[in-house]
Enzyme design. Sequence first.
Site, PDB file in Angstrom:
ATOM      1  N   ARG A 155       0.815  -1.203   0.000  1.00  0.00           N
ATOM      2  CA  ARG A 155       0.000   0.000   0.000  1.00  0.00           C
ATOM      3  C   ARG A 155       0.857   1.265   0.000  1.00  0.00           C
ATOM      4  O   ARG A 155       0.537   2.257  -0.661  1.00  0.00           O
ATOM      5  CB  ARG A 155      -0.945   0.018   1.212  1.00  0.00           C
ATOM      6  CG  ARG A 155      -2.143  -0.920   1.093  1.00  0.00           C
ATOM      7  CD  ARG A 155      -1.788  -2.393   1.061  1.00  0.00           C
ATOM      8  NE  ARG A 155      -1.064  -2.814   2.270  1.00  0.00           N
ATOM      9  CZ  ARG A 155      -0.330  -3.921   2.371  1.00  0.00           C
ATOM     10  NH1 ARG A 155      -0.188  -4.732   1.331  1.00  0.00           N
ATOM     11  NH2 ARG A 155       0.280  -4.237   3.502  1.00  0.00           N
ATOM     12  N   CYS A 192      -5.194  -2.922   8.428  1.00  0.00           N
ATOM     13  CA  CYS A 192      -4.091  -2.222   7.773  1.00  0.00           C
ATOM     14  C   CYS A 192      -4.465  -0.745   7.717  1.00  0.00           C
ATOM     15  O   CYS A 192      -5.438  -0.383   7.035  1.00  0.00           O
ATOM     16  CB  CYS A 192      -3.835  -2.757   6.369  1.00  0.00           C
ATOM     17  SG  CYS A 192      -2.542  -1.837   5.474  1.00  0.00           S
ATOM     18  N   THR A 216      -2.710   1.818   6.438  1.00  0.00           N
ATOM     19  CA  THR A 216      -2.392   2.435   5.145  1.00  0.00           C
ATOM     20  C   THR A 216      -3.432   2.093   4.086  1.00  0.00           C
ATOM     21  O   THR A 216      -3.776   2.930   3.246  1.00  0.00           O
ATOM     22  CB  THR A 216      -0.987   1.998   4.676  1.00  0.00           C
ATOM     23  OG1 THR A 216      -0.061   2.141   5.746  1.00  0.00           O
ATOM     24  CG2 THR A 216      -0.528   2.845   3.505  1.00  0.00           C
ATOM     25  N   THR A 268       3.649   4.133   8.477  1.00  0.00           N
ATOM     26  CA  THR A 268       4.430   3.948   7.257  1.00  0.00           C
ATOM     27  C   THR A 268       4.575   5.267   6.490  1.00  0.00           C
ATOM     28  O   THR A 268       3.828   6.223   6.716  1.00  0.00           O
ATOM     29  CB  THR A 268       3.761   2.935   6.322  1.00  0.00           C
ATOM     30  OG1 THR A 268       2.480   3.464   5.919  1.00  0.00           O
ATOM     31  CG2 THR A 268       3.585   1.580   6.994  1.00  0.00           C
ATOM     32  N   LYS A 286       7.747  -7.226  10.040  1.00  0.00           N
ATOM     33  CA  LYS A 286       7.325  -7.971   8.852  1.00  0.00           C
ATOM     34  C   LYS A 286       8.257  -9.154   8.558  1.00  0.00           C
ATOM     35  O   LYS A 286       7.799 -10.210   8.121  1.00  0.00           O
ATOM     36  CB  LYS A 286       7.243  -7.040   7.638  1.00  0.00           C
ATOM     37  CG  LYS A 286       5.974  -6.189   7.594  1.00  0.00           C
ATOM     38  CD  LYS A 286       5.845  -5.444   6.284  1.00  0.00           C
ATOM     39  CE  LYS A 286       4.565  -4.623   6.180  1.00  0.00           C
ATOM     40  NZ  LYS A 286       3.348  -5.441   6.095  1.00  0.00           N
ATOM     41  N   CYS A 336       0.253   1.774  12.275  1.00  0.00           N
ATOM     42  CA  CYS A 336       0.506   0.672  11.352  1.00  0.00           C
ATOM     43  C   CYS A 336       0.196  -0.591  12.128  1.00  0.00           C
ATOM     44  O   CYS A 336       0.600  -0.707  13.298  1.00  0.00           O
ATOM     45  CB  CYS A 336       1.963   0.682  10.878  1.00  0.00           C
ATOM     46  SG  CYS A 336       2.416  -0.771   9.901  1.00  0.00           S
TER      47      CYS A 336
END
Length: 231
Positions: free
Chosen positions: A48, A82, A84, A126, A165, A195
Amino acid sequence: MKTIGIIGGMGPLATVHLYERIVFRTKASKDQEHIHVLIDSNTNIPDRTKAILGQGLDPTVELLKSAKNLESIGADFLIMPCNTAHYFIDEVSKDISIPFINMLDETVKYTYNKYGKDTVVGILATDGTIKSKIYEDYYSKVGIKTVIPQKNQDRIMKFIYDVIKRGNFELGTDIFFEVVNELKELGANAFLLGCTELSSAQYLFKFEGDYINPMEVLAEKSIIFAGGILN
């Protein structure tokens, strides 16, 4: 009770933690008292942040595919772990006929109710969320001031992508708290985990303080909307 549909895979760990929080926060004494949850962990959804920055594929095709899939198999409403990806929520929502709980909107309401209008929120997120100013726009609607990292945004991206991640949890939280300290210097007295990897980090590392965790807000709101009872 209503059936929850989760558009997941952004990332898979955040999806796991959202479902876990829904289970833990639901008051139930047997399986049948828990909420029916459908999960599409669609790891084909493009990044994204890259899309917002004009460096990657548009994620709305895959987001909509998951939304329609969940709708077709019985979801009564949708949620999406999420932050974003909420940049694209209006585009996805217009092509489905079931409600879509907006995590950002619910998070801002939670912030206002808990901290009041005079708080200053430091945004940890992010590059895509920062560049889009999506949280700043939501907070400005209720008159809450926000600040963002000026020197250490690259550090929070490193923490999100390289530590969470990639599962390098042994690297710890030092770089995360470098960014928190910068936001404190800029006047923040509450800190948005903007995030879902940062929400996951709070569960993994168990750090406490004035952190606003959108995934926790979303889990609670989803339980109530589904007709469940909060634990």
